[in-house]
Design a protein around this motif. Structure first.
Motif, PDB file in Angstrom:
ATOM      1  N   THR A 138     -31.441  54.226  42.992  1.00 35.20           N
ATOM      2  CA  THR A 138     -31.250  52.866  42.840  1.00 35.20           C
ATOM      3  C   THR A 138     -31.967  52.161  44.063  1.00 35.20           C
ATOM      4  OG1 THR A 138     -29.169  52.297  43.290  1.00 35.20           O
ATOM      5  CG2 THR A 138     -29.775  52.341  40.966  1.00 35.20           C
ATOM      6  N   ARG A 139     -32.202  52.961  45.132  1.00 35.47           N
ATOM      7  CA  ARG A 139     -32.368  52.329  46.668  1.00 35.47           C
ATOM      8  C   ARG A 139     -33.824  52.527  46.987  1.00 35.47           C
ATOM      9  NH1 ARG A 139     -28.345  54.050  50.908  1.00 35.47           N
ATOM     10  NH2 ARG A 139     -29.385  52.217  52.090  1.00 35.47           N
ATOM     11  N   GLY A 140     -34.593  51.706  47.575  1.00 33.98           N
ATOM     12  CA  GLY A 140     -36.029  51.919  47.895  1.00 33.98           C
ATOM     13  C   GLY A 140     -35.851  51.963  49.516  1.00 33.98           C
ATOM     14  N   PHE A 141     -37.096  52.778  50.104  1.00 28.30           N
ATOM     15  CA  PHE A 141     -37.216  53.377  51.322  1.00 28.30           C
ATOM     16  C   PHE A 141     -38.768  53.095  51.581  1.00 28.30           C
ATOM     17  CE2 PHE A 141     -33.387  55.514  49.820  1.00 28.30           C
ATOM     18  CZ  PHE A 141     -32.329  55.023  50.811  1.00 28.30           C
ATOM     19  N   THR A 142     -38.687  53.066  53.058  1.00 29.67           N
ATOM     20  CA  THR A 142     -40.400  52.918  53.420  1.00 29.67           C
ATOM     21  C   THR A 142     -40.657  54.047  54.415  1.00 29.67           C
ATOM     22  OG1 THR A 142     -40.278  50.539  52.992  1.00 29.67           O
ATOM     23  CG2 THR A 142     -42.062  51.691  54.466  1.00 29.67           C
ATOM     24  N   GLU A 198     -45.790  53.655  52.926  1.00 27.46           N
ATOM     25  CA  GLU A 198     -45.298  54.297  51.387  1.00 27.46           C
ATOM     26  C   GLU A 198     -43.951  53.949  51.225  1.00 27.46           C
ATOM     27  OE1 GLU A 198     -46.162  58.446  51.714  1.00 27.46           O
ATOM     28  OE2 GLU A 198     -48.686  58.193  51.721  1.00 27.46           O
ATOM     29  N   GLY A 199     -43.848  53.502  50.196  1.00 27.65           N
ATOM     30  CA  GLY A 199     -42.390  53.084  49.481  1.00 27.65           C
ATOM     31  C   GLY A 199     -42.093  54.363  48.571  1.00 27.65           C
ATOM     32  N   TYR A 200     -40.777  54.729  48.414  1.00 26.89           N
ATOM     33  CA  TYR A 200     -40.160  55.537  47.596  1.00 26.89           C
ATOM     34  C   TYR A 200     -38.756  55.297  47.266  1.00 26.89           C
ATOM     35  CZ  TYR A 200     -37.939  57.674  51.732  1.00 26.89           C
ATOM     36  OH  TYR A 200     -37.063  57.839  52.986  1.00 26.89           O
ATOM     37  N   LYS A 201     -38.397  55.950  46.262  1.00 27.96           N
ATOM     38  CA  LYS A 201     -37.071  55.719  45.494  1.00 27.96           C
ATOM     39  C   LYS A 201     -36.156  56.716  45.749  1.00 27.96           C
ATOM     40  CE  LYS A 201     -35.762  54.676  41.042  1.00 27.96           C
ATOM     41  NZ  LYS A 201     -36.022  54.076  39.773  1.00 27.96           N
TER      42      LYS A 201
END
Length: 104
Positions: free
Chosen positions: A88-92, A82-85
């Protein structure tokens, strides 16, 4: 192509798994009654040592009662991402699911 889930090589990815305790029970009200959607449990791994592993089981698996550090085995494990923001950075977040958990 869409990534639905990954089937891990359990021995190489997690090694030996041990029960570490209960997590959360996700519930929702359906027709005025609380219905369990899933139960989560914490596991220890001798390979993934940085964090506990969060396992999510369906309600059909029932409630599990193990002693802490009992060796466990997962039935039909699979991992989703599941990705989330944040800003301005994206994480999983990687989430481990299984059909059931039994004593090894």
């Amino acid at each position: 192509m869409k990534l639905k889930f990954v089937i891990p090589n359990m021995e190489r990815t997690f090694g030996n798994l041990e029960y570490a305790g209960e997590g959360n029970v996700e519930q929702r009200r359906v027709n005025g009654r609380l219905t369990i959607l899933s139960r989560s449990y914490n596991l220890y791994s001798d390979i993934q040592r940085a964090d506990d592993i969060l396992l999510v089981l369906p309600p059909e698996a029932g409630e599990k009662h193990f002693e802490v550090e009992d060796k466990v085995k997962l039935i039909n494990p699979h991992i989703t991402a599941e990705g989330y923001k944040i800003g301005t950075r994206g994480f999983t977040n990687y989430i481990l699911y299984a059909d059931d958990m039994v004593k090894a």
